[in-house]
Design an enzyme around this catalytic site. Structure first.
Site, short mmCIF file in Angstrom:
data_model
loop_
_atom_site.label_atom_id
_atom_site.label_comp_id
_atom_site.label_asym_id
_atom_site.label_seq_id
_atom_site.Cartn_x
_atom_site.Cartn_y
_atom_site.Cartn_z
N HIS A 1 -7.68 -7.67 2.01
CA HIS A 1 -7.15 -7.68 0.58
C HIS A 1 -7.93 -8.60 -0.30
O HIS A 1 -8.25 -9.73 0.29
CB HIS A 1 -5.77 -7.85 0.73
N GLU B 1 -0.17 -11.34 2.61
CA GLU B 1 1.10 -10.64 3.43
C GLU B 1 1.40 -11.37 4.53
O GLU B 1 0.48 -12.49 4.81
CB GLU B 1 0.83 -9.21 3.79
N ARG C 1 -10.63 -1.03 2.90
CA ARG C 1 -10.69 -0.45 4.54
C ARG C 1 -12.12 -0.74 4.96
O ARG C 1 -12.95 -0.12 4.12
CB ARG C 1 -10.26 0.76 4.46
#
Length: 166
Positions: A36, A53, A131
């Site tokens: 990310h 996260e 990804r």
């Protein structure tokens, strides 16, 4: 009269969305390796915030784990070679996890969730995900574009640091 509720300003807040998202992830198969972007990169290229996260392990089958960062520093060329040769997980740090553990995943950290896990994921509310590797599975992803974004976003020298304090 009750006071008007306020939202903490931990994350930058837009009027369009709440800044934090909570997900429950139950993996029967390993999930794709991804990264990310930081807020700075995502705001410039995606017109949204990046994503940091945290994972809390709710349950883990024996031997289940996560990929978190790299085993050692690698060059951009080595990174590209690992992806092209389907050997990226050989360069990643695998951590066998246990119920009750938590992991902080800063933006820019290459990571993936293995199979056999139930995880509570607390994250910045953002769709900015690149990804990198999907174990040979294919779909409608523009892998060339995704690789470019991932290469620019990831910290190819970030290794697992167990020293984060909560």
């Amino acid at each position: 009269m009750l006071p008007k509720p306020t939202i903490p300003t931990v994350f930058p807040l837009s009027s369009q969305m709440f800044p934090v998202l909570l997900k429950f992830i139950d993996t029967r198969e390993k999930l794709s390796v991804q990264v990310h972007p930081s807020d700075d990169y995502a705001l410039e290229h995606e017109k949204q915030y990046g994503k940091t996260e945290m994972w809390y392990i709710l349950n883990a089958e024996k031997g289940a784990g996560i990929y978190y960062g790299l085993k050692s520093d690698i060059t951009k060329e080595e990174f590209e070679r690992h992806i092209k040769e389907n050997t990226l997980t050989d360069a990643l740090n695998f951590i066998e996890v246990k119920k009750g553990e938590s992991y902080f995943i800063p933006a820019g950290t290459i990571h993936a969730i293995g199979k056999g896990l139930l995880i509570a994921e607390i994250q910045q509310n953002s769709n900015a995900t690149y990804r990198i590797f999907d174990y040979g599975r294919t779909d409608n992803v523009n892998w060339e574009q995704t690789f470019k974004e991932a290469s620019e976003s990831c910290d190819a020298n970030r290794q697992y640091d167990s020293g984060y304090e909560f």
